[in-house]
Design a protein around this motif. Structure first.
Motif, PDB file in Angstrom:
ATOM      1  N   SER A 183     -13.247 -14.275-123.445  1.00  0.00           N
ATOM      2  CA  SER A 183     -13.954 -13.248-122.651  1.00  0.00           C
ATOM      3  C   SER A 183     -14.847 -12.572-123.670  1.00  0.00           C
ATOM      4  O   SER A 183     -16.097 -12.138-123.248  1.00  0.00           O
ATOM      5  CB  SER A 183     -13.062 -12.147-121.971  1.00  0.00           C
ATOM      6  N   ASN A 184     -14.585 -12.339-125.048  1.00  0.00           N
ATOM      7  CA  ASN A 184     -15.587 -11.642-125.971  1.00  0.00           C
ATOM      8  C   ASN A 184     -16.656 -12.503-126.238  1.00  0.00           C
ATOM      9  O   ASN A 184     -17.889 -12.110-126.325  1.00  0.00           O
ATOM     10  CB  ASN A 184     -14.566 -11.169-127.109  1.00  0.00           C
ATOM     11  N   ALA A 185     -16.344 -13.958-126.559  1.00  0.00           N
ATOM     12  CA  ALA A 185     -17.469 -14.862-126.810  1.00  0.00           C
ATOM     13  C   ALA A 185     -18.221 -14.974-125.554  1.00  0.00           C
ATOM     14  O   ALA A 185     -19.551 -14.670-126.037  1.00  0.00           O
ATOM     15  CB  ALA A 185     -16.973 -16.122-127.155  1.00  0.00           C
ATOM     16  N   ASP A 186     -17.877 -14.959-124.292  1.00  0.00           N
ATOM     17  CA  ASP A 186     -18.768 -14.931-123.238  1.00  0.00           C
ATOM     18  C   ASP A 186     -19.697 -13.674-123.066  1.00  0.00           C
ATOM     19  O   ASP A 186     -20.806 -13.661-122.707  1.00  0.00           O
ATOM     20  CB  ASP A 186     -17.901 -15.075-121.987  1.00  0.00           C
ATOM     21  N   MET A 187     -19.179 -12.630-123.253  1.00  0.00           N
ATOM     22  CA  MET A 187     -19.605 -11.309-123.259  1.00  0.00           C
ATOM     23  C   MET A 187     -20.879 -11.205-124.035  1.00  0.00           C
ATOM     24  O   MET A 187     -22.002 -10.898-123.680  1.00  0.00           O
ATOM     25  CB  MET A 187     -18.857 -10.342-123.517  1.00  0.00           C
ATOM     26  N   LYS A 188     -20.590 -11.804-125.550  1.00  0.00           N
ATOM     27  CA  LYS A 188     -21.652 -11.925-126.513  1.00  0.00           C
ATOM     28  C   LYS A 188     -22.892 -12.866-126.233  1.00  0.00           C
ATOM     29  O   LYS A 188     -23.978 -12.409-126.311  1.00  0.00           O
ATOM     30  CB  LYS A 188     -20.794 -12.278-127.864  1.00  0.00           C
ATOM     31  N   GLU A 189     -22.427 -13.823-125.455  1.00  0.00           N
ATOM     32  CA  GLU A 189     -23.529 -14.990-124.930  1.00  0.00           C
ATOM     33  C   GLU A 189     -24.342 -14.397-124.015  1.00  0.00           C
ATOM     34  O   GLU A 189     -25.675 -14.505-123.970  1.00  0.00           O
ATOM     35  CB  GLU A 189     -22.800 -16.154-124.679  1.00  0.00           C
ATOM     36  N   MET A 190     -23.736 -13.763-123.250  1.00  0.00           N
ATOM     37  CA  MET A 190     -24.442 -12.869-121.924  1.00  0.00           C
ATOM     38  C   MET A 190     -25.421 -11.883-122.276  1.00  0.00           C
ATOM     39  O   MET A 190     -26.465 -11.771-121.773  1.00  0.00           O
ATOM     40  CB  MET A 190     -23.398 -12.411-120.951  1.00  0.00           C
ATOM     41  N   ILE A 191     -25.072 -11.116-123.425  1.00  0.00           N
ATOM     42  CA  ILE A 191     -25.877  -9.963-124.015  1.00  0.00           C
ATOM     43  C   ILE A 191     -27.054 -10.708-124.729  1.00  0.00           C
ATOM     44  O   ILE A 191     -28.249 -10.302-124.401  1.00  0.00           O
ATOM     45  CB  ILE A 191     -25.054  -9.201-124.847  1.00  0.00           C
ATOM     46  N   ILE A 192     -27.033 -11.816-125.272  1.00  0.00           N
ATOM     47  CA  ILE A 192     -28.258 -12.313-126.040  1.00  0.00           C
ATOM     48  C   ILE A 192     -28.863 -13.097-124.868  1.00  0.00           C
ATOM     49  O   ILE A 192     -30.128 -12.855-125.231  1.00  0.00           O
ATOM     50  CB  ILE A 192     -27.601 -13.602-126.940  1.00  0.00           C
ATOM     51  N   ALA A 193     -28.384 -13.753-123.954  1.00  0.00           N
ATOM     52  CA  ALA A 193     -29.003 -14.279-122.932  1.00  0.00           C
ATOM     53  C   ALA A 193     -29.883 -13.178-122.181  1.00  0.00           C
ATOM     54  O   ALA A 193     -30.927 -13.378-121.823  1.00  0.00           O
ATOM     55  CB  ALA A 193     -28.249 -15.336-122.128  1.00  0.00           C
ATOM     56  N   GLY A 194     -29.326 -12.196-122.026  1.00  0.00           N
ATOM     57  CA  GLY A 194     -29.859 -10.985-121.159  1.00  0.00           C
ATOM     58  C   GLY A 194     -30.985 -10.429-121.945  1.00  0.00           C
ATOM     59  O   GLY A 194     -32.113 -10.189-121.426  1.00  0.00           O
ATOM     60  N   VAL A 195     -30.984 -10.255-123.207  1.00  0.00           N
ATOM     61  CA  VAL A 195     -32.008  -9.834-123.877  1.00  0.00           C
ATOM     62  C   VAL A 195     -33.129 -10.837-123.984  1.00  0.00           C
ATOM     63  O   VAL A 195     -34.457 -10.370-123.788  1.00  0.00           O
ATOM     64  CB  VAL A 195     -31.673  -9.481-125.601  1.00  0.00           C
ATOM     65  N   ILE A 196     -32.900 -12.065-124.168  1.00  0.00           N
ATOM     66  CA  ILE A 196     -33.897 -13.134-124.077  1.00  0.00           C
ATOM     67  C   ILE A 196     -34.711 -13.182-122.686  1.00  0.00           C
ATOM     68  O   ILE A 196     -35.804 -13.120-122.790  1.00  0.00           O
ATOM     69  CB  ILE A 196     -33.390 -14.413-124.587  1.00  0.00           C
ATOM     70  N   PHE A 197     -33.791 -12.976-121.782  1.00  0.00           N
ATOM     71  CA  PHE A 197     -34.398 -13.093-120.295  1.00  0.00           C
ATOM     72  C   PHE A 197     -35.151 -12.109-120.117  1.00  0.00           C
ATOM     73  O   PHE A 197     -36.303 -11.998-119.446  1.00  0.00           O
ATOM     74  CB  PHE A 197     -33.291 -13.146-119.295  1.00  0.00           C
ATOM     75  N   SER A 198     -34.929 -11.015-120.668  1.00  0.00           N
ATOM     76  CA  SER A 198     -35.704  -9.570-120.370  1.00  0.00           C
ATOM     77  C   SER A 198     -36.985  -9.707-121.108  1.00  0.00           C
ATOM     78  O   SER A 198     -37.896  -9.147-120.210  1.00  0.00           O
ATOM     79  CB  SER A 198     -35.091  -8.231-120.824  1.00  0.00           C
ATOM     80  N   GLY A 199     -36.993 -10.333-122.285  1.00  0.00           N
ATOM     81  CA  GLY A 199     -38.336 -10.261-122.917  1.00  0.00           C
ATOM     82  C   GLY A 199     -39.197 -11.167-122.148  1.00  0.00           C
ATOM     83  O   GLY A 199     -40.344 -11.193-122.021  1.00  0.00           O
ATOM     84  N   ILE A 200     -38.548 -12.288-121.493  1.00  0.00           N
ATOM     85  CA  ILE A 200     -39.446 -13.378-120.730  1.00  0.00           C
ATOM     86  C   ILE A 200     -39.944 -12.583-119.601  1.00  0.00           C
ATOM     87  O   ILE A 200     -41.057 -13.005-119.048  1.00  0.00           O
ATOM     88  CB  ILE A 200     -38.650 -14.396-120.388  1.00  0.00           C
ATOM     89  N   VAL A 201     -39.315 -11.741-119.045  1.00  0.00           N
ATOM     90  CA  VAL A 201     -39.692 -11.082-117.506  1.00  0.00           C
ATOM     91  C   VAL A 201     -40.695 -10.159-117.800  1.00  0.00           C
ATOM     92  O   VAL A 201     -41.736  -9.918-116.848  1.00  0.00           O
ATOM     93  CB  VAL A 201     -38.445 -10.332-117.014  1.00  0.00           C
ATOM     94  N   ILE A 202     -40.512  -9.528-119.184  1.00  0.00           N
ATOM     95  CA  ILE A 202     -41.692  -8.729-119.353  1.00  0.00           C
ATOM     96  C   ILE A 202     -43.199  -9.282-119.310  1.00  0.00           C
ATOM     97  O   ILE A 202     -44.121  -8.687-118.931  1.00  0.00           O
ATOM     98  CB  ILE A 202     -41.596  -7.771-120.627  1.00  0.00           C
ATOM     99  N   ILE A 203     -43.213 -10.675-119.796  1.00  0.00           N
ATOM    100  CA  ILE A 203     -44.494 -11.187-120.138  1.00  0.00           C
ATOM    101  C   ILE A 203     -44.696 -12.236-119.048  1.00  0.00           C
ATOM    102  O   ILE A 203     -45.770 -12.994-118.636  1.00  0.00           O
ATOM    103  CB  ILE A 203     -44.688 -11.983-121.464  1.00  0.00           C
ATOM    104  N   SER A 204     -43.833 -12.243-117.889  1.00  0.00           N
ATOM    105  CA  SER A 204     -43.851 -12.946-116.693  1.00  0.00           C
ATOM    106  C   SER A 204     -45.383 -12.757-116.086  1.00  0.00           C
ATOM    107  O   SER A 204     -45.889 -13.762-115.243  1.00  0.00           O
ATOM    108  CB  SER A 204     -42.766 -13.010-115.919  1.00  0.00           C
ATOM    109  N   PRO A 205     -45.943 -11.622-115.906  1.00  0.00           N
ATOM    110  CA  PRO A 205     -46.959 -11.250-115.024  1.00  0.00           C
ATOM    111  C   PRO A 205     -48.087 -12.041-115.716  1.00  0.00           C
ATOM    112  O   PRO A 205     -49.227 -12.431-115.039  1.00  0.00           O
ATOM    113  CB  PRO A 205     -47.448  -9.765-115.098  1.00  0.00           C
TER     114      PRO A 205
END
Length: 663
Positions: A371-393
């Motif tokens: 569970s801890n490993a999955d949570m860490k991976e989700m946080i990393i993936a969420g940060v990357i995904f948020s950065g991509i969403v910002i430049i999506s326009p």
């Protein structure tokens, strides 16, 4: 024809190349092409590939992507290409990040579900232990030795009820249709009713053991199925070991119950219960050995805890040997020995319970790490995904152009899909012509069709008299035209009756009634009426290429049982098998020109139905009699003359009694 049995002529049809053409109101004609993609030559393949490369969508893409960078339009195209080079890796990264995030989220949710299931398994294990104790006390009470057995049984009831109330949920299995297990309330009522009726039903100790064992087995299966449906990942071995320990505990409980029964009664009264005791002991050892194989923790417990209980294990083994001896000379049971057996086996079961707790702790630790490993991976993936969403326009215009192209491709796919659907309908139409509709639908849904036995039906077989000689004196086109004229007449007439056309082989024609749709005894009258109808109409037909020459038929009918089934997979055919087919062919081959010969079984059915004029055949060849005798049929056959009050297009059989003989 003497050789006309259940013969099948394979027909190769390319289903994808069937083209519907205009036809008459009663049918369709199909142009058949047997050429497949595997017959293309190398030149054909090269030409097809070049046509694909020079198609319109590629030319459109070329006009969009290539331009003169000096002009305004060219600059825009150049900028679009540059943006594509920069943004395409971002798009790929977005997809990879989204997939990774989805996997991590799924794994996290699954880990939480496993943890809940394990927690529920612990509570369910406590409930099963309570049920096992209640089973043993109930068995001891029904053995009717000792005065305090009833009191101990009554004390076991609240323990079971408390463990049942402690369950966080109810493990309802959709596959179990028993009402008493569909909810906690139903089960409580079911269990209480069993308790209240314990004395009034005159239950036996072994019946109690079976009752509780079946109930416990249902709960274990529910827990086993619920855990098996989860994606357990890397901890599956530990979970399997946990499940095997629970099953081993149940079999130890059964062994304890049968041992109590043995000591309470003095001996096993029949071989069945003695074998059930041995089976429980062997099954417990097998599942415990399986748990040790899958889980190192279970193996460690076995070597430490059980080794520390040497004295207890020696007592248990001595008592087991005593039970295995099954000394029937002992007339009465012993409450003291029964309690001694129960106490020592309870120590053994406590070891299993300890093993379950240790495995539960280990599984929870593994799940926490996951569970801890999955949570860490989700946080990393969420940060990357948020950065991509910002430049999506920045890529909206690029996506718009891609969407425009995708819509064009979708339009082409829709057209292709419609073409495929039309082709599928044409293929289904051909399939429904080759097989009965009910059989074809079953074959489409299940991929196979089991042969079916029909206890009664009537088969019609006909043959064109002199066909061999006519064929030798005619061209192939004339033979085809001749058979087409005859069989078109047949096809038009059989559509009026409750019959099914089985097959045509050469000039032979086979029709059956009562298959595949059963119609009681009406099959005999349907075939008889059809035979008279066909004989009348065919007698009016002239050969297309021989003016003045009329068709001549031999018709045979027989009633009896058949087996019907679909033969073949590439070009399936609905065929009939059995002696009824051979006897119908014999009736046809041994008949006379423009007469209808029926067997004794058909004669009996038509006589019972009434309305048909028949006469017995006086002369018959020895071969025909031998064949009928070989198939256990009466050696008497009959001529079907006419049907009362039947009108054939203005012609009434009552006005001319010589119709059958004149034909």
């Amino acid at each position: 024809m003497a050789a006309l049995n259940n013969k099948i002529i394979p027909i190769e049809i390319s289903m994808r190349s069937l083209k519907s053409e205009a036809a008459g109101p009663r049918g369709r004609r199909y142009s058949i092409s047997t050429r497949s993609s595997s017959t293309f030559s190398q030149n054909d393949l090269n030409e097809a590939i070049m046509n694909m490369l020079h198609s319109a969508p590629n030319q459109t893409c070329r006009r969009i992507c290539v331009g003169n960078p000096i002009t305004v339009i060219g600059q825009r195209k150049q900028m679009a290409k540059m943006l594509a080079v920069v943004l395409l890796p971002l798009l790929i990264l977005t997809i990879i990040t989204a997939v990774d995030f989805s996997k991590s989220l799924t794994s996290y949710i699954n880990t939480y579900a496993i943890a809940e299931q394990i927690d529920f398994g612990v509570k369910l294990g406590g409930f099963l232990l309570a049920l096992q104790k209640e089973r043993d006390m109930s068995s001891l009470y029904l053995s009717q030795i000792g005065l305090d057995s009833k009191r101990e049984l009554l004390l076991a009831y609240p323990e079971t009820d408390g463990a049942l109330d402690n369950l966080s949920s109810w493990p309802v299995s959709p596959s179990n249709k028993q009402k008493q297990y569909q909810s906690r309330e139903h089960f409580v009522n079911f269990l209480n009713r069993h308790r209240y009726e314990l004395d009034s039903n005159n239950a036996t100790a072994t019946a109690e053991i079976n009752f509780y064992s079946q109930t416990i087995e249902i709960f274990i299966k529910w827990m086993y199925d619920s855990v098996s449906e989860l994606d357990t990942g890397t901890i599956w071995k530990t979970l399997v070991g946990y499940q095997e320990l629970i099953i081993a505990s149940e079999y130890i409980g059964r062994e304890r119950g049968y041992g109590i029964y043995y000591y309470a009664t003095g001996a096993f009264m029949d071989r069945k219960h003695y074998l059930l005791f041995l089976e429980s002991q062997d099954s417990a050892r097998t599942h415990f050995a399986s748990a040790r194989m899958y889980s190192v923790t279970a193996s460690d417990i076995y070597h430490t805890t059980l080794d520390a209980q040497n004295q207890t294990m020696r007592v248990i083994n001595d008592l087991r040997e005593d039970i295995k001896a099954n000394n029937s000379s002992v007339s009465e049971g012993s409450l003291e020995k029964a309690k001694r057996w129960y106490a020592n086996m309870s120590i053994y079961m406590d070891v299993m319970k300890s093993a379950q707790k240790m495995l539960t702790a280990k599984i929870n630790g593994l799940l926490k790490n996951n569970s801890n490993a999955d949570m860490k991976e989700m946080i990393i993936a969420g940060v990357i995904f948020s950065g991509i969403v910002i430049i999506s326009p920045l890529i909206i215009m690029f996506v718009y152009k891609l969407t425009s192209n995708i819509q064009k491709y979708s339009s082409n796919i829709a057209k292709k899909t419609k073409a495929v659907n039309r082709e599928k309908k044409q293929s289904e139409a051909v399939l429904f012509q080759m097989l009965p509709r009910t059989v074809a639908e079953d074959l489409k849904q299940n991929g196979s069709f089991n042969a079916e036995h029909f206890t009664e039906c009537t088969i019609f077989q006909s043959d064109m008299v002199g066909f061999t000689q006519l064929s030798s004196n005619s061209s192939p086109f004339q033979v085809t035209d001749m058979l087409n004229t005859l069989f078109s007449c047949f096809d038009d007439r059989i559509s009026i009756y409750d019959t099914y056309k089985v097959e045509t082989v050469g000039d032979g024609y086979m029709v059956v009634s009562g298959v595949p749709r059963r119609n009681g005894v009406r099959h005999a009258s349907e075939i008889a009426t059809l035979s008279l109808d066909l004989l009348y109409h065919v007698n009016k037909l002239e050969l297309p290429h021989l003016s003045g020459e009329r068709y001549k038929l031999r018709i045979g009918c027989h009633s009896g049982p058949v087996v019907a089934g679909v033969v073949g997979s590439k070009n399936p055919r609905y065929c009939l098998f059995g002696s009824t087919v051979r006897i119908a062919a014999l009736m046809e081959s041994s008949g006379e020109t423009n007469k209808i010969q029926i067997s004794h079984s058909s004669y009996s059915l038509l006589s019972a139905i009434g309305g048909f004029e028949m006469e017995e055949r006086q002369t018959m060849t020895v071969f025909t009699k031998d064949e009928l005798k070989k198939h256990n049929c009466p050696e008497t056959t009959y001529w079907l003359i006419q049907k009362d009050y039947q009108v054939w297009e203005g012609y009434s059989t009552t006005s001319d009694a010589s119709f059958g003989s004149s034909l």
